[in-house]
Motif scaffolding. Structure first.
Motif, PDB file in Angstrom:
ATOM      1  N   ARG A 196       0.822  -1.128   0.034  1.00  0.00           N
ATOM      2  CA  ARG A 196      -0.129  -0.147   0.044  1.00  0.00           C
ATOM      3  C   ARG A 196       0.650   1.342  -0.139  1.00  0.00           C
ATOM      4  N   GLY A 197       1.986   1.140   0.844  1.00  0.00           N
ATOM      5  CA  GLY A 197       2.815   2.531   0.803  1.00  0.00           C
ATOM      6  C   GLY A 197       1.996   3.606   1.473  1.00  0.00           C
ATOM      7  N   ASN A 198       2.295   4.715   0.982  1.00  0.00           N
ATOM      8  CA  ASN A 198       1.503   6.059   1.293  1.00  0.00           C
ATOM      9  C   ASN A 198       0.188   6.355   0.771  1.00  0.00           C
ATOM     10  N   ARG A 199      -0.376   5.455  -0.233  1.00  0.00           N
ATOM     11  CA  ARG A 199      -1.453   5.513  -0.805  1.00  0.00           C
ATOM     12  C   ARG A 199      -2.739   5.184   0.166  1.00  0.00           C
ATOM     13  N   ARG A 200      -3.719   6.179  -0.204  1.00  0.00           N
ATOM     14  CA  ARG A 200      -4.959   5.939   0.902  1.00  0.00           C
ATOM     15  C   ARG A 200      -6.179   5.499   0.190  1.00  0.00           C
ATOM     16  N   THR A 201      -6.246   5.486  -1.012  1.00  0.00           N
ATOM     17  CA  THR A 201      -7.265   5.119  -1.901  1.00  0.00           C
ATOM     18  C   THR A 201      -6.772   4.226  -3.226  1.00  0.00           C
ATOM     19  N   GLY A 202      -7.774   3.495  -3.472  1.00  0.00           N
ATOM     20  CA  GLY A 202      -7.568   2.797  -4.866  1.00  0.00           C
ATOM     21  C   GLY A 202      -7.386   1.195  -4.643  1.00  0.00           C
ATOM     22  N   ARG A 203      -7.369   0.714  -5.729  1.00  0.00           N
ATOM     23  CA  ARG A 203      -7.340  -0.824  -5.435  1.00  0.00           C
ATOM     24  C   ARG A 203      -5.787  -1.377  -5.182  1.00  0.00           C
ATOM     25  N   LEU A 204      -5.893  -2.388  -4.202  1.00  0.00           N
ATOM     26  CA  LEU A 204      -4.773  -2.898  -4.003  1.00  0.00           C
ATOM     27  C   LEU A 204      -3.709  -3.291  -4.856  1.00  0.00           C
ATOM     28  N   CYS A 205      -4.319  -3.923  -5.961  1.00  0.00           N
ATOM     29  CA  CYS A 205      -4.006  -4.581  -7.099  1.00  0.00           C
ATOM     30  C   CYS A 205      -4.378  -3.833  -8.454  1.00  0.00           C
ATOM     31  N   GLU A 206      -3.518  -3.255  -9.239  1.00  0.00           N
ATOM     32  CA  GLU A 206      -4.092  -2.568 -10.367  1.00  0.00           C
ATOM     33  C   GLU A 206      -4.199  -3.163 -11.523  1.00  0.00           C
ATOM     34  N   LEU A 207      -3.861  -4.604 -11.573  1.00  0.00           N
ATOM     35  CA  LEU A 207      -4.129  -5.223 -12.704  1.00  0.00           C
ATOM     36  C   LEU A 207      -5.659  -5.860 -12.955  1.00  0.00           C
ATOM     37  N   ASP A 208      -6.069  -5.895 -13.998  1.00  0.00           N
ATOM     38  CA  ASP A 208      -7.569  -6.487 -14.407  1.00  0.00           C
ATOM     39  C   ASP A 208      -7.246  -8.067 -14.025  1.00  0.00           C
ATOM     40  N   PRO A 209      -8.458  -8.851 -13.789  1.00  0.00           N
ATOM     41  CA  PRO A 209      -8.191 -10.202 -13.609  1.00  0.00           C
ATOM     42  C   PRO A 209      -7.535 -11.070 -14.524  1.00  0.00           C
ATOM     43  N   ASN A 210      -7.936 -10.659 -15.779  1.00  0.00           N
ATOM     44  CA  ASN A 210      -6.950 -11.655 -16.774  1.00  0.00           C
ATOM     45  C   ASN A 210      -5.661 -11.374 -16.994  1.00  0.00           C
ATOM     46  N   THR A 211      -5.208  -9.983 -16.864  1.00  0.00           N
ATOM     47  CA  THR A 211      -3.783  -9.639 -16.766  1.00  0.00           C
ATOM     48  C   THR A 211      -3.266 -10.338 -15.751  1.00  0.00           C
ATOM     49  N   LEU A 212      -3.886 -10.351 -14.676  1.00  0.00           N
ATOM     50  CA  LEU A 212      -3.214 -10.841 -13.235  1.00  0.00           C
ATOM     51  C   LEU A 212      -3.027 -12.332 -13.406  1.00  0.00           C
ATOM     52  N   ALA A 213      -4.164 -13.076 -13.848  1.00  0.00           N
ATOM     53  CA  ALA A 213      -3.893 -14.463 -14.199  1.00  0.00           C
ATOM     54  C   ALA A 213      -2.831 -14.826 -15.059  1.00  0.00           C
ATOM     55  N   ARG A 214      -2.648 -14.270 -16.020  1.00  0.00           N
ATOM     56  CA  ARG A 214      -1.831 -14.326 -17.216  1.00  0.00           C
ATOM     57  C   ARG A 214      -0.291 -14.188 -16.650  1.00  0.00           C
ATOM     58  N   ARG A 215       0.071 -13.181 -16.021  1.00  0.00           N
ATOM     59  CA  ARG A 215       1.231 -12.659 -15.384  1.00  0.00           C
ATOM     60  C   ARG A 215       1.826 -13.683 -14.302  1.00  0.00           C
ATOM     61  N   PHE A 216       0.827 -13.791 -13.537  1.00  0.00           N
ATOM     62  CA  PHE A 216       1.146 -14.771 -12.627  1.00  0.00           C
ATOM     63  C   PHE A 216       1.452 -16.378 -12.780  1.00  0.00           C
ATOM     64  N   ARG A 217       0.885 -16.813 -13.910  1.00  0.00           N
ATOM     65  CA  ARG A 217       1.199 -17.977 -14.640  1.00  0.00           C
ATOM     66  C   ARG A 217       2.379 -18.052 -15.058  1.00  0.00           C
ATOM     67  N   ALA A 218       2.675 -17.210 -15.725  1.00  0.00           N
ATOM     68  CA  ALA A 218       4.008 -16.854 -16.701  1.00  0.00           C
ATOM     69  C   ALA A 218       5.117 -16.784 -15.759  1.00  0.00           C
ATOM     70  N   PHE A 219       5.080 -16.136 -14.509  1.00  0.00           N
ATOM     71  CA  PHE A 219       5.946 -15.974 -13.690  1.00  0.00           C
ATOM     72  C   PHE A 219       6.247 -17.320 -13.057  1.00  0.00           C
ATOM     73  N   CYS A 220       5.454 -17.953 -12.492  1.00  0.00           N
ATOM     74  CA  CYS A 220       5.568 -19.325 -11.825  1.00  0.00           C
ATOM     75  C   CYS A 220       6.208 -20.241 -12.664  1.00  0.00           C
ATOM     76  N   LYS A 221       5.754 -20.322 -14.034  1.00  0.00           N
ATOM     77  CA  LYS A 221       6.405 -20.975 -14.959  1.00  0.00           C
ATOM     78  C   LYS A 221       7.899 -20.866 -15.152  1.00  0.00           C
ATOM     79  N   ARG A 222       8.151 -19.430 -15.407  1.00  0.00           N
ATOM     80  CA  ARG A 222       9.618 -19.150 -15.672  1.00  0.00           C
ATOM     81  C   ARG A 222      10.461 -19.347 -14.727  1.00  0.00           C
TER      82      ARG A 222
END
Length: 288
Positions: A196-222
């Protein structure tokens, strides 16, 4: 009345009150399965035998169920709306039996390994929320800074984030009980504070659900990390909690289910854990 006309009327009516994601599912079923088979047919001429034959023609049980239930929704809606005095041909239709699916899950040790490895990644917050609270992917992506009590670690889960026709859409929770409050374990709360840092508003994760799933899968595979899809982190949470002593009723409440049966049928990966615990309790009682 022609079925395609009935389907259009039904969707026009439901757009006033259904979630965008639900409408998208109906539209897909109508386009792919219903219109090719029933689009030019008069509602009054459709027979029970024809509907059963159509359901039996599907190769996948899941597709058959989705198509049939959408057909039934439209058919019964038309009967009510236009007061058609005809027999309901959807009564008694038998759906194919769906095979039992056991989704892959991570052990506690595997999950610790993966959570340590993704520190600092843009998808860390959502993965951590999904793993530590058993959230759906759409729920994990939708958690905002304002939803968290940063002292106690309680999180108010009250919305979902979806990609619908290329656009980000926020919706209410899937069910009434899905709007719930869950408590973060200390390690997750401390990590999320740093994210979170110094932020006080907004989504904790700024990625959309599809991008999140894709990047997480690629990172774990790598990096050859233990990995399951985001949906299965929810299953992992339930399984790990159960195997370490949580009651199935408590798990059902935390997952936002309306009945314990849902948790048992979809998320209970090892019945041996429950049976063994019951057996141990009986043994302890008999040894007194």
């Amino acid at each position: 009345m022609i079925f395609s006309t009935a389907a259009n009327e039904y969707m026009d009516d439901k757009r006033k009150r259904l979630r965008a994601t639900t409408l998208e599912g109906y539209e897909s079923a109508i386009r792919c399965h219903l219109l090719p088979r029933w689009g030019e047919r008069e509602i009054e001429t459709i027979t029970f035998e024809q509907v059963q034959e159509w359901v039996d023609s599907f190769e996948l049980a899941g597709a058959a169920e989705k198509a049939y239930k959408t057909f039934r929704q439209i058919y019964r809606w038309v009967l009510r709306r236009h007061q058609l005095r005809i027999w309901d041909v959807t009564q008694g239709v038998e759906l194919p039996k769906k095979p039992t699916v056991r989704r892959p899950t991570l052990t506690a040790e595997q999950e610790r390994t993966t959570l340590k490895a993704i520190v600092g990644q843009p998808f860390e917050a959502a993965v951590l929320l999904g793993a530590a609270l058993g959230l759906r992917r759409c729920e994990a992506c939708a958690v905002r800074i304002e939803d968290v009590d940063w002292r106690s670690g309680w999180v108010h889960v009250r919305r979902g984030l979806h990609v619908v026709k290329g656009e980000l859409v926020e919706t209410g929770c899937k069910t009434k009980l899905s709007n719930r409050r869950l408590k973060l374990p200390r390690f997750a709360l401390e990590r999320l504070r740093k994210i979170r840092g110094n932020r006080r508003t907004g989504r904790l994760c700024e990625l959309d659900p599809n991008t999140l799933a894709r990047r997480f899968r690629a990172f774990c595979k790598r990096f050859d990390l233990p990995h399951v899809p985001m949906t299965c982190l929810r299953h992992s949470w339930a399984t790990i909690s159960l195997e370490h002593g949580a009651a199935i009723e408590d798990i059902a409440v935390a997952l936002g289910h309306t009945t314990v049966n849902t948790a048992m049928s979809h998320y209970l990966q090892s019945f041996r854990t429950v049976v063994a615990r019951a057996s141990d309790s009986y043994t302890a009682a008999m040894e007194l």
